[in-house]
Scaffold this motif. Structure first.
Motif, PDB file in Angstrom:
ATOM      1  N   PHE A 105       0.838  -1.202   0.000  1.00  0.00           N
ATOM      2  CA  PHE A 105       0.000   0.000   0.000  1.00  0.00           C
ATOM      3  C   PHE A 105       0.873   1.252   0.000  1.00  0.00           C
ATOM      4  N   GLU A 106       2.101   1.123   0.466  1.00  0.00           N
ATOM      5  CA  GLU A 106       3.010   2.271   0.489  1.00  0.00           C
ATOM      6  C   GLU A 106       3.341   2.765  -0.914  1.00  0.00           C
ATOM      7  N   ASP A 107       3.207   1.869  -1.916  1.00  0.00           N
ATOM      8  CA  ASP A 107       3.533   2.225  -3.287  1.00  0.00           C
ATOM      9  C   ASP A 107       2.393   2.953  -4.000  1.00  0.00           C
ATOM     10  N   VAL A 108       1.219   3.004  -3.369  1.00  0.00           N
ATOM     11  CA  VAL A 108       0.068   3.660  -3.984  1.00  0.00           C
ATOM     12  C   VAL A 108       0.261   5.166  -3.919  1.00  0.00           C
ATOM     13  N   ARG A 109       0.037   5.826  -5.042  1.00  0.00           N
ATOM     14  CA  ARG A 109       0.130   7.290  -5.078  1.00  0.00           C
ATOM     15  C   ARG A 109      -1.174   7.861  -4.529  1.00  0.00           C
ATOM     16  N   LEU A 110      -1.063   8.548  -3.399  1.00  0.00           N
ATOM     17  CA  LEU A 110      -2.241   9.093  -2.737  1.00  0.00           C
ATOM     18  C   LEU A 110      -2.602  10.461  -3.306  1.00  0.00           C
ATOM     19  N   THR A 111      -3.896  10.741  -3.338  1.00  0.00           N
ATOM     20  CA  THR A 111      -4.395  12.044  -3.744  1.00  0.00           C
ATOM     21  C   THR A 111      -4.351  12.953  -2.522  1.00  0.00           C
ATOM     22  N   ARG A 112      -3.780  14.104  -2.661  1.00  0.00           N
ATOM     23  CA  ARG A 112      -3.693  15.065  -1.570  1.00  0.00           C
ATOM     24  C   ARG A 112      -5.002  15.829  -1.433  1.00  0.00           C
ATOM     25  N   LEU A 113      -5.221  16.384  -0.246  1.00  0.00           N
ATOM     26  CA  LEU A 113      -6.398  17.219  -0.025  1.00  0.00           C
ATOM     27  C   LEU A 113      -6.254  18.502  -0.845  1.00  0.00           C
ATOM     28  N   GLN A 114      -7.394  19.116  -1.145  1.00  0.00           N
ATOM     29  CA  GLN A 114      -7.387  20.365  -1.900  1.00  0.00           C
ATOM     30  C   GLN A 114      -6.635  21.445  -1.122  1.00  0.00           C
ATOM     31  N   PRO A 115      -5.769  22.207  -1.787  1.00  0.00           N
ATOM     32  CA  PRO A 115      -5.030  23.269  -1.096  1.00  0.00           C
ATOM     33  C   PRO A 115      -5.949  24.281  -0.400  1.00  0.00           C
ATOM     34  N   ILE A 144      -8.932  25.354   7.512  1.00  0.00           N
ATOM     35  CA  ILE A 144      -8.232  25.101   8.779  1.00  0.00           C
ATOM     36  C   ILE A 144      -7.829  26.425   9.428  1.00  0.00           C
ATOM     37  N   TRP A 145      -7.239  27.337   8.627  1.00  0.00           N
ATOM     38  CA  TRP A 145      -6.809  28.637   9.166  1.00  0.00           C
ATOM     39  C   TRP A 145      -8.000  29.423   9.704  1.00  0.00           C
ATOM     40  N   GLY A 187     -11.649  17.986   2.909  1.00  0.00           N
ATOM     41  CA  GLY A 187     -10.908  18.747   1.916  1.00  0.00           C
ATOM     42  C   GLY A 187     -10.946  18.196   0.514  1.00  0.00           C
ATOM     43  N   ILE A 188     -12.082  17.614   0.118  1.00  0.00           N
ATOM     44  CA  ILE A 188     -12.256  17.093  -1.242  1.00  0.00           C
ATOM     45  C   ILE A 188     -13.204  18.036  -1.980  1.00  0.00           C
ATOM     46  N   LEU A 230       1.819  20.293   9.238  1.00  0.00           N
ATOM     47  CA  LEU A 230       2.410  18.970   9.064  1.00  0.00           C
ATOM     48  C   LEU A 230       1.324  17.927   8.821  1.00  0.00           C
ATOM     49  N   SER A 231       0.247  18.007   9.580  1.00  0.00           N
ATOM     50  CA  SER A 231      -0.868  17.085   9.414  1.00  0.00           C
ATOM     51  C   SER A 231      -1.487  17.214   8.028  1.00  0.00           C
ATOM     52  N   PHE A 232      -1.689  18.440   7.568  1.00  0.00           N
ATOM     53  CA  PHE A 232      -2.263  18.683   6.246  1.00  0.00           C
ATOM     54  C   PHE A 232      -1.391  18.056   5.159  1.00  0.00           C
ATOM     55  N   ARG A 233      -0.098  18.228   5.276  1.00  0.00           N
ATOM     56  CA  ARG A 233       0.826  17.687   4.262  1.00  0.00           C
ATOM     57  C   ARG A 233       0.869  16.166   4.258  1.00  0.00           C
TER      58      ARG A 233
END
Length: 175
Positions: A17-27, A33-34, A150-151, A82-85
């Motif tokens: 599963f580590e090799d799966v490219r994950l989709t990041r949350l929307q910037p 969050i802010w 964040g989708i 850090l959590s967001f990233r």
């Protein structure tokens, strides 16, 4: 009677599963969050300011309290960054993956045949940015197993339809 066979599994042959490219949350989710932090920490600062203004005995403590408060705010911001990233998700043929965490990283993998319910949520602030969150529920709990924030709303609706289709297919295959 059939011969019972219980062969060991070659762990090196399993997909990683580590090799799966994950989709990041929307910037733009970082703005949500802010905003939430500004609302919470701003309210606390205003209440503290009012308390220091009206209660004269507290005036001698305002500098250490202000320094401590600033450190807590800065630490919270760094941890949330850090959590967001570190957050990401993927939907594969047979399962959903969600990775999260700031200091300790958690990767949750839920096979589709365990999914019983899917919910799509839009908070007031998230809705302003066109964002939603997906919650995936499995059996035996009253809270979600995965909540992916964040989708983009349109993408979240597609994910919900995908997961609902998987649930319906699993139910019809069992019958």
């Amino acid at each position: 009677m059939e011969n019972y066979i219980n062969e060991p599994i070659d762990l090196s042959a399993l997909p990683r599963f580590e090799d799966v490219r994950l989709t990041r949350l929307q910037p733009s989710y970082l703005k949500v969050i802010w905003f939430n932090y500004a609302l919470v920490y701003g309210t606390i600062a205003i209440c503290a300011g009012v308390a220091f203004y009206f209660i004269n005995e507290l005036n001698k403590y305002w500098i250490p309290v202000a320094i401590l408060y600033a450190l807590v705010v800065i630490l919270s911001i760094l941890v949330s960054l850090l959590s967001f990233r570190n957050k990401g998700y993927a939907f594969r043929t047979h399962d959903a993956i969600y990775k999260s965490g700031a200091i300790a990283i958690t990767t949750t993998i839920i096979p589709y045949n365990r999914v019983q319910h899917v919910a799509l949520h839009e908070g007031f602030i998230s809705r302003a940015f066109g964002l939603a969150s997906i919650e995936i529920f499995t059996a035996g709990g009253d809270k979600s197993d995965i909540q992916i924030p964040g989708i983009e709303k349109e993408q979240a609706e597609k994910i919900k339809l995908l997961l609902m289709g998987k649930i319906i297919n699993e139910v019809s295959n069992e019958e």
